[in-house]
Design an enzyme around this catalytic site. Structure first.
Site, PDB file in Angstrom:
ATOM      1  N   CYS A  76     -22.233 -35.746   1.489  1.00  0.00           N
ATOM      2  CA  CYS A  76     -23.117 -36.787   0.934  1.00  0.00           C
ATOM      3  C   CYS A  76     -23.737 -37.569   2.079  1.00  0.00           C
ATOM      4  O   CYS A  76     -24.823 -38.112   1.949  1.00  0.00           O
ATOM      5  CB  CYS A  76     -22.337 -37.774   0.087  1.00  0.00           C
ATOM      6  SG  CYS A  76     -21.368 -37.021  -1.170  1.00  0.00           S
TER       7      CYS A  76
ATOM      8  N   GLY B 181     -20.800 -36.604  -7.182  1.00  0.00           N
ATOM      9  CA  GLY B 181     -21.617 -35.418  -7.450  1.00  0.00           C
ATOM     10  C   GLY B 181     -23.091 -35.773  -7.413  1.00  0.00           C
ATOM     11  O   GLY B 181     -23.494 -36.764  -6.791  1.00  0.00           O
ATOM     12  N   SER B 182     -23.885 -34.980  -8.120  1.00  0.00           N
ATOM     13  CA  SER B 182     -25.340 -35.151  -8.023  1.00  0.00           C
ATOM     14  C   SER B 182     -25.812 -36.375  -8.798  1.00  0.00           C
ATOM     15  O   SER B 182     -25.142 -36.845  -9.725  1.00  0.00           O
ATOM     16  CB  SER B 182     -26.031 -33.909  -8.583  1.00  0.00           C
ATOM     17  OG  SER B 182     -25.813 -33.830  -9.972  1.00  0.00           O
TER      18      SER B 182
ATOM     19  N   GLY C 267     -24.661 -37.674 -12.393  1.00  0.00           N
ATOM     20  CA  GLY C 267     -24.185 -39.060 -12.304  1.00  0.00           C
ATOM     21  C   GLY C 267     -24.877 -39.956 -13.320  1.00  0.00           C
ATOM     22  O   GLY C 267     -24.256 -40.859 -13.903  1.00  0.00           O
TER      23      GLY C 267
ATOM     24  N   GLU D   6     -20.489 -41.984  -6.871  1.00  0.00           N
ATOM     25  CA  GLU D   6     -20.814 -41.603  -5.490  1.00  0.00           C
ATOM     26  C   GLU D   6     -21.771 -40.437  -5.587  1.00  0.00           C
ATOM     27  O   GLU D   6     -21.363 -39.284  -5.659  1.00  0.00           O
ATOM     28  CB  GLU D   6     -19.546 -41.166  -4.734  1.00  0.00           C
ATOM     29  CG  GLU D   6     -18.461 -42.202  -4.639  1.00  0.00           C
ATOM     30  CD  GLU D   6     -18.807 -43.370  -3.732  1.00  0.00           C
ATOM     31  OE1 GLU D   6     -19.829 -43.286  -3.014  1.00  0.00           O
ATOM     32  OE2 GLU D   6     -18.079 -44.361  -3.756  1.00  0.00           O
TER      33      GLU D   6
END
Ligand code: UN1
Length: 511
Positions: free
Chosen positions: A298, A242-243, A247, A264
């Site tokens: 991403c 995620g963001s 994160g 990630e």
């Protein structure tokens, strides 16, 4: 919509009008609020999912921790056999699941199928891996001693996944975790909960057929479950996609209790286009990278760093390619670009364009929101290209939308500096036929990203490699190579088969 066979797909996947989304296989615990899942394709309600309350979560965790006790004792290759069957079940449902991914998330049907293919591939990979969970053996400094290391199952793995790859990224975690002897608790994105329910339905059948404790694969739904997972000391590993903003929170929370994370997070991926590049290859790589999945990977290409001598020519070719893009219903194979996930994402896209302009950016291909027939959901936008400086604040940030920034360079060293000069470090590539440039880019003085490609775009990584990136991307690695090691605990063993007890480092301790 039904000329695309959505109803039939939902039926095949066991998706109901109301899905009680907290589950360990056939046992459903769901007493929370309801999430409604609307399709960004046409704005219609696809179905509803009940969320997990704290109590539901607790029940699921009890099931999961109980299941771990038996699952870890199943020999790894036998666990591999179950994962092989999961792969087979996915093959059977590939079309239906690919369609649901496309309809609920908005990516093209081709990409939806691609995502399911990644799931199948990771299952195949995990089957082989189940016989290759190798440790090293070492030579002891002491006589009649043997040393080796081995990998043991870790426990419950919490996976918190994002909307953009609603099924594949979870499967990278689950398939590997399962052969490693772990059990999984999955908190899917609240924007794509039905994809998760569909996966769970497919998997449950396989587990049930094999008399495997269904707690091996659990789902909890609703955003409140994220922090329940992060704070739960029974979960030794949290894999979060995620963001960067969230994160950072996940990282701190899990580290506080000495849990491990695989993060990630955001990417800000660039392609360097050298004067030695094959321009036709660049176009395919860059345009697919920038507009594929409507710029919501991403690994999407966010920046093109182009050599000054071919700058104008490349821009022209790019403009030409962009005019040929058709934007519309992603289930219709003739369209290249589908919608963004929701109206919030549309607003972020518009804000990014405004911000780029206010910082001095020059629009090369105009963006905008599409209206009228076929665009009723309000989520369709035009992919746009903006000439910008690498140092602009907006260029330094990740915007999850089809906005591509283009910029010039004069030396390859300068291009590599620009490529590296962002907070994120996921994917990168150079298009060149010059061996020196390619090798420099891949060298220790080259790209600082987790993924560095030559004559391939930034998106579309294969499952065989380790997937992840450096800096604000979070540093985690998932999927192939030796990424499996994060899902196991490592133990060093020393065995003395002699009759003496010599101490290490030659220490004498006589009494
Ligand atoms: C992601 O964007 O979250 O390399 C994952 C790719 C895909 C996975 C992307 N295989 O684009």
């Amino acid at each position: 919509m039904d000329n695309f066979g959505i109803k039939d797909a939902l039926n095949q996947l066991g998706i109901k009008e109301l899905n009680e989304g907290t589950s360990t296989g056939s046992q459903w615990f769901a007493n929370g609020d309801i999430i409604e899942s609307y399709s960004p394709v046409n704005g219609e309600l696809i179905g509803k999912v009940k969320t997990s309350t704290k109590d539901d979560y607790e029940k699921v965790m009890q099931k999961a921790t109980e299941a771990f006790k038996s699952w870890r004792l199943v020999p790894a290759p036998k666990r591999g056999e179950i994962v092989r069957q999961v792969g087979e079940a996915l093959r059977e449902k590939k079309d239906a699941l690919g369609k649901l991914v496309s309809y609920e998330m908005g990516k093209s049907f081709q990409e939806g199928l691609g995502e399911v293919q990644e799931m199948i591939d990771i299952c195949d990979y995990a089957v082989g891996l189940s016989r290759q969970l190798y440790g090293f053996t070492m030579h002891s400094e002491r006589p009649m001693h043997r040393m080796y290391d081995q990998y043991h199952p870790l426990g419950v793995v919490g996976t918190i996944s994002a909307f953009n790859f609603p099924v594949a990224v979870w499967s990278w975690n689950a398939a590997i975790a399962w052969v490693c002897g772990d059990v999984c608790v999955w908190k899917p994105s609240s924007k794509t909960p039905l994809c998760a329910v569909a996966c769970q339905n497919i998997i449950t059948e396989v587990f049930r057929k094999n008399n495997i404790d269904e707690g091996v694969s659990c789902i909890v739904t609703g955003n409140a479950c994220g922090d329940l997972i992060n704070n739960d000391h029974r979960i030794p590993l949290v894999s979060f996609t995620g963001s960067t903003r969230i994160g950072r929170h996940v990282s701190k929370t899990v580290a506080e209790r000495f849990g491990k994370t695989i993060l990630e997070l955001g990417g800000n991926n660039a392609i360097i286009v050298s004067e030695h590049a094959d321009i036709n290859m660049v176009l395919v790589g860059a345009v697919f990278g920038a507009v594929g999945t409507a710029g919501q990977r991403c690994t999407s290409t966010r920046r093109l760093i182009i050599h000054e001598s071919i700058y104008d020519k490349t821009i022209q070719a790019l403009q030409n390619a962009y005019t040929q893009l058709s934007i519309g219903n992603p289930l219709d194979a003739s369209n290249h670009v589908g919608p963004l996930i929701d109206k919030g994402a549309v607003q972020d896209y518009l804000n990014a364009i405004e911000k780029a302009k206010s910082e001095g950016g020059k629009v090369i291909v105009e963006g905008g929101v599409l209206e009228g027939e076929g665009y009723e959901s309000g989520c369709y936008v035009k992919p746009c290209v903006i000439e910008a400086e690498n140092s602009y604040e907006i260029v330094q940030a990740e915007t999850f939308a089809p906005v591509l920034y283009v910029m010039k360079y004069s030396t390859i060293e300068e291009a590599i500096d620009m490529q590296n000069n962002v907070p994120q470090g996921l994917s990168s590539s150079v298009f060149t036929t010059n061996m020196r440039e390619a090798e420099l880019f891949l060298s220790h003085a080259g790209s600082d990203c987790g993924i560095a490609n030559v004559n391939i775009g930034t998106s579309g990584a294969e499952i065989g490699g380790a997937f992840g990136g450096e800096k604000e991307t979070g540093g985690g690695r998932e999927s192939g190579s030796d990424a499996w090691k994060a899902y196991m605990r490592r133990q060093t063993n020393t065995i003395n088969y002699g009759k003496e007890l010599p101490l290490a480092q030659g220490i004498k301790f006589d009494f």
